[in-house]
Design an enzyme around this catalytic site. Sequence first.
Site: not given
Ligand code: S3P
Length: 439
Positions: A172, A320
């Site tokens: 993440s 995404d």
């Molecule tokens: C993001 C990280 C992702 C993504 C989100 C934006 C970011 O989430 O799904 O739309 O800007 O760091 P996760 O880190 O929870 O996977």
Amino acid sequence: MSKKITFHVQKGGSLNGEARVAGDKSMSHRSIMLGSLAEGTTHVTGFLEAEDALTTLQAFRDMGVEIEQNGDGCLTIHGVGKHGLKAPKAPLYLGNSGTSMRLLSGLLAGQAFNSILTGDESLSKRPMKRVTEPLTKMGADIKTTEKGTSPLEITGKSGKLTGIDYEMPMASAQVKSCLLLAGMYAQGETTVTEPAPTRDHTERMLNGFGYPVDVDKNQASITANGKLTAMTIDVPSDISSAAFFLVGASIAENSNVLLKHVGINPTRTGVIDILRLMGANIEILNERTVGGEPVADLRVISSQLKGIAIPEHLVPLAIDEFPVLFIAAACAEGETRLTGAEELRVKESDRIQVMADGLQILGVNAEPTADGMIINGGGIGGGTVESQGDHRIAMAFAIAGLRASAAITILDCANVNTSFPTFKKLATDLGLQLTSDES
Ligand code: S3P
């Protein structure tokens, strides 16, 4: 009551022409955060003026940062320095935006003031323990609900945070970025290890602002020894928004689309890799580097896609894009199998279940699994589907119209404004037969 928007898409058609899709959402959030903490005046172009990034902008205004919106995605941010934020007078409302809430929780944990973070119905259901647990290990004081959800009540622990060495249980970027921002206020070093590469915009932008972050393979480390110096940021188009047209122009006959100035950071290009494995015709043209981020124009031409087993290492790099990739799979010959994507269940909606429900209504052979989906391509029918207020699901089903055998109605589409307010205009300019009504 907020307004309800319904999309109606006619069957068939093709996509042709050029488009510059909306600015990158992740980079837009980070430009506000880091520009606010910088010393001096930061100029941003290409900023995504959509609800999610605007909640971050408002949050920093509420903490005393002067930010000018000069129109057309141009911002002037009068940075207040790393220790210059002021206590907000009321809870910070972050709408639908998980990125705002998770990154801010790290940044605010080490401030000299208290804060409360709230969000809409969807955000209030999303897991926050993934950030509050490691932050607590650093000495933060953050209260969640019993379920581990927001509102988050943060007691600022200025000067009391300590760096940790944290191995993330899930891939993440939000968790990684949250801890790096907290690490800017902690004693000693904070190191985050990720199980698989995730988007690295925070690391790149911190470096751009002159703040040292060490990156070594799957680890990023930061300390409190550094300052941010104002800079100029040109936010490229969001590959996650471009993805709708990468799939749309692939599945629709006689299509040929050029997407301009798209961010192609290698931690974001899983959608191109997956579509190419499925047989898509995507050319990467005019590659260049803009403000430390790779950018290119993408040409996509119709092609008959084939089903594949999606390599798991590509999942975080396309995290995404799965709603619209499921539409590609529904149009492909044979079986597409996604595994290792349980994170999709905790996005703006449960994207595995909501997409499977909608695909089944449209007659697609789609079987949800705990960590993915199995789709047997063979065409898409018409009908009425629910987006469950999830922007990317609404846009994915709109794109499905290009290969549907009858019209599709998509309910609850207002949240398209969280990431891509110009979607309808750009899509219809390229040839999608999309109308909407409000109630
Ligand atoms: C993001 C990280 C992702 C993504 C989100 C934006 C970011 O989430 O799904 O739309 O800007 O760091 P996760 O880190 O929870 O996977």
